[in-house]
Design a protein around this motif. Sequence first.
Motif, short mmCIF file in Angstrom:
data_model
loop_
_atom_site.label_atom_id
_atom_site.label_comp_id
_atom_site.label_asym_id
_atom_site.label_seq_id
_atom_site.Cartn_x
_atom_site.Cartn_y
_atom_site.Cartn_z
N VAL A 388 -14.85 -14.34 -30.49
CA VAL A 388 -13.85 -14.22 -29.43
C VAL A 388 -13.60 -15.58 -28.79
O VAL A 388 -14.55 -16.32 -28.49
CB VAL A 388 -14.32 -13.23 -28.34
N CYS A 389 -12.32 -15.90 -28.56
CA CYS A 389 -11.93 -17.12 -27.86
C CYS A 389 -11.92 -16.85 -26.36
O CYS A 389 -11.06 -16.12 -25.87
CB CYS A 389 -10.56 -17.60 -28.32
N ASP A 390 -12.86 -17.43 -25.65
CA ASP A 390 -12.98 -17.27 -24.20
C ASP A 390 -12.37 -18.51 -23.54
O ASP A 390 -13.05 -19.50 -23.33
CB ASP A 390 -14.44 -17.09 -23.82
N ARG A 391 -11.08 -18.44 -23.20
CA ARG A 391 -10.41 -19.58 -22.60
C ARG A 391 -10.94 -19.86 -21.19
O ARG A 391 -11.08 -21.01 -20.79
CB ARG A 391 -8.90 -19.33 -22.55
N GLN A 392 -11.20 -18.79 -20.47
CA GLN A 392 -11.61 -18.98 -19.08
C GLN A 392 -12.90 -19.79 -18.97
O GLN A 392 -13.05 -20.62 -18.08
CB GLN A 392 -11.79 -17.62 -18.39
N ASN A 393 -13.83 -19.58 -19.92
CA ASN A 393 -15.13 -20.26 -19.86
C ASN A 393 -15.29 -21.34 -20.92
O ASN A 393 -16.41 -21.78 -21.20
CB ASN A 393 -16.26 -19.22 -19.97
N SER A 400 -22.63 -9.72 -31.38
CA SER A 400 -23.21 -8.78 -32.34
C SER A 400 -22.31 -7.55 -32.46
O SER A 400 -21.35 -7.40 -31.71
CB SER A 400 -24.61 -8.36 -31.87
N GLY A 401 -22.66 -6.67 -33.37
CA GLY A 401 -21.90 -5.44 -33.54
C GLY A 401 -21.96 -4.55 -32.32
O GLY A 401 -21.13 -3.63 -32.18
N GLU A 402 -22.90 -4.81 -31.42
CA GLU A 402 -23.02 -4.04 -30.19
C GLU A 402 -22.37 -4.75 -29.01
O GLU A 402 -22.48 -4.28 -27.86
CB GLU A 402 -24.50 -3.78 -29.87
N GLY A 403 -21.73 -5.89 -29.26
CA GLY A 403 -21.05 -6.60 -28.20
C GLY A 403 -21.94 -7.51 -27.38
O GLY A 403 -21.54 -7.95 -26.29
N LYS A 404 -23.12 -7.88 -27.89
CA LYS A 404 -24.02 -8.78 -27.20
C LYS A 404 -23.79 -10.22 -27.67
O LYS A 404 -23.54 -10.46 -28.86
CB LYS A 404 -25.48 -8.39 -27.45
N ILE A 405 -23.90 -11.17 -26.75
CA ILE A 405 -23.68 -12.57 -27.09
C ILE A 405 -24.84 -13.09 -27.94
O ILE A 405 -26.00 -13.06 -27.52
CB ILE A 405 -23.52 -13.43 -25.82
N GLU A 406 -24.53 -13.57 -29.14
CA GLU A 406 -25.52 -14.19 -30.01
C GLU A 406 -25.47 -15.71 -29.95
O GLU A 406 -26.48 -16.38 -30.09
CB GLU A 406 -25.32 -13.74 -31.47
N ARG A 407 -24.26 -16.25 -29.75
CA ARG A 407 -24.12 -17.70 -29.74
C ARG A 407 -22.84 -18.07 -29.01
O ARG A 407 -21.90 -17.31 -28.95
CB ARG A 407 -24.08 -18.25 -31.18
N GLU A 408 -22.83 -19.29 -28.44
CA GLU A 408 -21.66 -19.83 -27.77
C GLU A 408 -21.35 -21.20 -28.35
O GLU A 408 -22.24 -22.04 -28.48
CB GLU A 408 -21.88 -19.95 -26.26
N LEU A 409 -20.10 -21.44 -28.69
CA LEU A 409 -19.63 -22.75 -29.14
C LEU A 409 -18.70 -23.30 -28.07
O LEU A 409 -17.74 -22.63 -27.68
CB LEU A 409 -18.89 -22.63 -30.48
N VAL A 410 -18.97 -24.50 -27.60
CA VAL A 410 -18.16 -25.09 -26.55
C VAL A 410 -16.82 -25.54 -27.13
O VAL A 410 -16.77 -26.43 -27.99
CB VAL A 410 -18.88 -26.28 -25.89
N VAL A 411 -15.74 -24.93 -26.67
CA VAL A 411 -14.39 -25.28 -27.11
C VAL A 411 -13.45 -25.10 -25.92
O VAL A 411 -13.40 -24.02 -25.33
CB VAL A 411 -13.91 -24.39 -28.28
N GLU A 412 -12.70 -26.12 -25.59
CA GLU A 412 -11.75 -26.02 -24.50
C GLU A 412 -10.40 -25.54 -25.01
O GLU A 412 -9.92 -26.00 -26.04
CB GLU A 412 -11.58 -27.37 -23.80
N TYR A 413 -9.80 -24.61 -24.32
CA TYR A 413 -8.53 -23.98 -24.67
C TYR A 413 -8.55 -23.31 -26.05
O TYR A 413 -7.61 -23.45 -26.83
CB TYR A 413 -7.39 -24.99 -24.61
#
Length: 491
Positions: A388-393, A400-413
């Motif tokens: 998922v692209c999270d523009r706000q953050n 995961s398949g249950e909707g839990k955060i496994e990893r975050e990649l820092v990307v602006e916009y």
Amino acid sequence: MAFARVAFAWLPVFLPVVASSAEGRRASFAEKPSATAERGRTVIRFAVSASTDVEVSILDARGTVVRHLAAGVLGGEKPPPAPLKPGLAQEIEWDGRDDYGAEAKGGPFRAQVRIGMGIRLDAIAGGDPYAYYSKEMGQGDHAAWRITGLEAKPDGTVYVLGNANNYGPPALRAYAADGRYLRTVYPPPAGKPVEKMRGWGVTVRRDGTYAPLYNDLSSPALSKTIICGIRGRIARLLPSPEPDSLLIEEDYRLMRIGTDGTAPENPMLEGLLVSDPPIARKGAPPVVGPLQMALSADGRYFFLSGIFAASGDGKGRTGAEKTGFWRDGQVFKVDAASRRGSVFFALPEKDVIADLDLRGKSSIADFKYGTYAALQGVAADRDGRVFVCDRQNRRVLVLSGEGKIERELVVEYPDAVAVHPRSRILYVTVRTGHYHGRGELKLLRFADWSRDSNPQSHAVLCPVSAYDQATRLAVAEAGDRAYLWVCLLYT
């Protein structure tokens, strides 16, 4: 272009010898054409200096071909078709008859030998018929131009929906994974049985042939269905799990058509894209945004992102709703059969930025003339993860398949996302700008999303300054090669 004229005894003939195209300029006549009368026939002799195409014909006094004597490639890997013979020197007879075996009429005749024949593109009138934009089409900044859909099927075929010219009609085209044009799905192809085309809306003539019904006479809208509205307002193409069908959506209503361009009677599906709770309801805030959709690996579910309930003051959009099922900052999971929706992932309700001015100043960069959502692009891999692209953050989330955060990649916009079907390569577009504020579209490539914190490579794709429309991403495979498709029309 060179001409050689040779007269012979019993037929007044001259031989225009034409050499054209790049190949023709390399080849020349090693022996100039000649024609002689022998035993009641005309014998035409010539030789070329190198391998080339050749055509030999007989023309009447008006310049009309009455006999096609020979055509083929001399000096090629394969022997030329008869009556041409292997080698660069040729001797061909004409018996005085036309292509139908009758005695040729309309003389005096001319024998013509041409070498180096070929074709090349000179010009296209009205823009490229296999593309969606050309300056020759007269695109202006107030033309309702859109690319509204992109889907890559498992067989590698890529389907793209967009405007064929300034105001329509829509053009739904099929391409090979490597970009080669294959066919047009809409406007509907000719030659299909009428019973397989009634769903488009057709007028059936007395002789059994049919013609499309116009939706609007002020623009070429060649269907009564949802695929096209007036002045280029066309529907969207959404991913479909069926290999031989395509899913068309407009105002969250759905229509299913065949990949071969057929639309049997009653192609509309019951309900809405999300029927429970309804994604569109009279009196409720409109759900807006650059709709992004991804199918689960088994096709039983799809994920929706990039949409939210808009707030307004009766004159226009003032921001986003902070509460309710369709509020901003959420990814929805929808059962493909029942089209019942649920919230798969959500930012905390307290963090929702509602005011349009504040949204524009934030990293969401939402604007009246360029709608962006807090959560935008979405993709799913074969193992059930959702990206998922999270523009706000300023990040791309791996869920995961249950909707839990496994990893975050820092990307602006972050804008749109696609994952390679057989590896951990991740593609992310970064997008800023809108119709009243110039920006750009960049592409990032993560070689391994599970380990890399930074993209392996990036490229600036194009400026962003056109009307509000979503970026589309798809990965198409052909053999052992994968091709990334990016759709965003800009001017």
